[in-house]
Design an enzyme around this catalytic site. Sequence first.
Site, short mmCIF file in Angstrom:
data_model
loop_
_atom_site.label_atom_id
_atom_site.label_comp_id
_atom_site.label_asym_id
_atom_site.label_seq_id
_atom_site.Cartn_x
_atom_site.Cartn_y
_atom_site.Cartn_z
N LYS A 75 55.74 28.40 2.19
CA LYS A 75 55.15 29.43 3.04
C LYS A 75 53.54 29.09 3.23
O LYS A 75 53.06 28.91 2.17
CB LYS A 75 55.24 30.90 2.81
CG LYS A 75 55.26 31.79 4.00
CD LYS A 75 56.42 31.86 4.90
CE LYS A 75 56.50 32.64 5.80
NZ LYS A 75 58.02 32.75 6.64
N GLY A 181 60.53 47.42 15.95
CA GLY A 181 59.49 46.29 16.29
C GLY A 181 60.26 45.67 17.43
O GLY A 181 61.36 45.19 17.38
N VAL A 185 61.58 38.52 18.39
CA VAL A 185 63.06 39.03 17.98
C VAL A 185 63.55 40.31 18.17
O VAL A 185 64.52 40.18 18.93
CB VAL A 185 63.37 38.53 16.37
CG1 VAL A 185 64.71 38.46 16.06
CG2 VAL A 185 62.42 37.39 15.96
P1 NAI Z 1 56.45 39.84 16.18
O1 NAI Z 1 55.28 39.86 15.47
O2 NAI Z 1 56.48 39.22 17.35
O3 NAI Z 1 57.04 41.44 16.07
C1 NAI Z 1 56.97 42.28 15.51
C2 NAI Z 1 56.83 43.73 16.04
O4 NAI Z 1 56.67 44.63 15.08
C3 NAI Z 1 55.22 43.95 16.95
O5 NAI Z 1 55.84 43.93 18.10
C4 NAI Z 1 54.57 44.69 16.11
O6 NAI Z 1 53.65 45.57 16.98
C5 NAI Z 1 55.66 45.49 15.41
N1 NAI Z 1 55.54 46.37 14.28
C6 NAI Z 1 54.65 46.16 13.43
N2 NAI Z 1 54.71 47.37 12.44
C7 NAI Z 1 55.45 48.08 12.92
C8 NAI Z 1 56.08 49.24 12.56
N3 NAI Z 1 55.51 50.02 11.48
N4 NAI Z 1 56.93 50.28 13.40
C9 NAI Z 1 57.46 49.49 14.49
N5 NAI Z 1 56.82 48.43 14.96
C10 NAI Z 1 56.09 47.74 14.29
O7 NAI Z 1 57.49 39.21 15.05
P2 NAI Z 1 58.74 38.47 15.28
O8 NAI Z 1 58.86 37.05 15.57
O9 NAI Z 1 59.45 39.42 16.31
O10 NAI Z 1 59.48 38.65 13.95
C11 NAI Z 1 60.08 39.91 13.47
C12 NAI Z 1 60.25 40.12 11.94
O11 NAI Z 1 61.34 38.99 11.79
C13 NAI Z 1 59.15 39.52 11.32
O12 NAI Z 1 59.16 40.38 9.96
C14 NAI Z 1 59.26 37.81 10.98
O13 NAI Z 1 58.88 37.68 9.68
C15 NAI Z 1 60.76 37.96 10.82
N6 NAI Z 1 61.53 36.63 11.23
C16 NAI Z 1 61.35 36.18 12.25
C17 NAI Z 1 61.67 34.92 12.58
C18 NAI Z 1 61.44 34.29 14.15
O14 NAI Z 1 61.96 33.35 14.34
N7 NAI Z 1 60.46 34.94 14.75
C19 NAI Z 1 62.62 33.99 11.78
C20 NAI Z 1 62.85 34.69 10.49
C21 NAI Z 1 62.31 36.17 10.40
#
Ligand code: NAI
Length: 366
Positions: A75, A181, A185
Site C-alpha cells: 500500500k 457511503g 463503489v
Molecule cells: P469513495 O471515496 O469514492 O467513497 C467513500 C464514500 O464514503 C464517500 O462518499 C464519503 O463521503 C463517504 N463516507 C466517509 N465517511 C462516511 C461515514 N462515516 N458515513 C457515511 N459515509 C461516509 O471510495 P470508494 O472507491 O467507493 O471505496 C469505498 C470503500 O471500499 C473504501 O473503504 C475503499 O478502500 C474500499 N475499496 C474500494 C475499492 C475500489 O475499487 N474503489 C476496492 C477495494 C476496496
Amino acid sequence: MSLASAPAALRMEQGARTGQPVIISLDSAGPGPALGGCRIKPYPSWRDGLDDALRLSAAMTAKTALAGMPYGGGKTVVALSPATAARYAGARRADLLADIGEAVESLGGRYITGPDVGTSPPDMTVIGQHTRHVLCRPPGAGGSGDSSVPTAAGVLACINVLRDRLFGGRPAHELTFAIQGLGHVGRLIADDLARQGASLVVADTDPARQRLAGRWGARLASPEQLLTAGADILVPAALGGILTRQAVPALRCRAIAGPANNQLADDSVAGLLHAHGITWAPDPVVSAGGIVAAVAREIDHLAEPEVQGLLAAIGDRLGAILDESARSALPPLTVARQRIRERLAGGGLLARRKGQQRLTGVVVDD
Ligand code: NAI
C-alpha cells in the site's frame, strides 16, 4: 481484519518535488510483486498515515491470499494535513503524483500501485509517467480503468450468496439494504440493488452524495443512525473501523457485506458479531473484485468472459467460507484466517517475509 505485524519492507521518503512523505508498505511478496493502491487523504499526523499503510498492506496480503493470487500485499499512503489537502487537490497535484511514481519506481518492480481512496484512474496516468508499475489507468491511456465497477460486481456476488444462505434465496426486492457511503463503489451497489427493487436506506457524510438518495427512492439516514436503521444486510462502503465492540449490540441487521477495507476495529469483533447471530462476510474476500479484474485484464490479458467468471468466483469463495463456518460453528473470520495461513504456508505461492523489516528513507517533522 488486521494481520498487521512487521512489514517485509517499508519505504518512507520525502518527495523531491513536494517534500511530502510518501509511505509505501510492502507487507508480503510472492512469485509476483506486492499489489495495493495509493491512498491520498488527510490524517491527524503522518504517523496515523503510517499506521494505515501497515494495516492496509496487511489487508492486501489477506486479499491476494484469499483470492488465490500469486502476489503479495502492499500500500502507498500520502498523509495530508488540512493545509496540504487543498494544495495537492489543485495546482501541485501533478508534482505529488510524480513523487509517488518515483517512489514506486525506486522499488524496482517489487510493488505495483493503483487507485484507492483519494486517487483516480487519471491520477494513475500521471504516476505512470514515472513508473511502469501501475494498474488501472483509464482505458484510453492503456489501463483497465475504474476498479469500482468490478469491486461492486464482487460485492454483489457476495450479497447474492448471503441471500441464498441466510434468506432462503429471497429476491432482493423482498429485502432491505443499509448502504454506508455513496462513493464510487457504494453508488454502483445502490444502483444495482435499486434496479432489482430492493428497499434502501443510505448514508454519506457528503451532502452532495446524500442527494443521490432520491434517485433510488431510498431513505436517507444520518451517518450515525445508519448502523441501527434496521436492514437485512448492511453494506459498509465508506471507511474502515466501523464495526466496534460498542457498535455491535446496537446493530440491526442479519448480515454484513461491503467493500470497505478493515471494517473490524479489531479481530475480537468477529466473535462478537457471530455471538449476536450476525453473519459478517470478511472484507478481504468481498472487496477483491477490483484487484482481481485489474490483474486479469492488464497482467494476465484474459478475455472478458473469463474476467467475469473470476468476479463471480468471489461469491463462491465467500459461500465456501460460510459453509465451513456453519459446519464448524466458527466465525467466518476464523475460517478465512485459517485459509490465509494455509495459503501463506503452502505451495510456495506467498512468502511473508517476517523479520526482514527494512526501513528506508527519511522521516519528517510534524
Ligand atoms: P469513495 O471515496 O469514492 O467513497 C467513500 C464514500 O464514503 C464517500 O462518499 C464519503 O463521503 C463517504 N463516507 C466517509 N465517511 C462516511 C461515514 N462515516 N458515513 C457515511 N459515509 C461516509 O471510495 P470508494 O472507491 O467507493 O471505496 C469505498 C470503500 O471500499 C473504501 O473503504 C475503499 O478502500 C474500499 N475499496 C474500494 C475499492 C475500489 O475499487 N474503489 C476496492 C477495494 C476496496
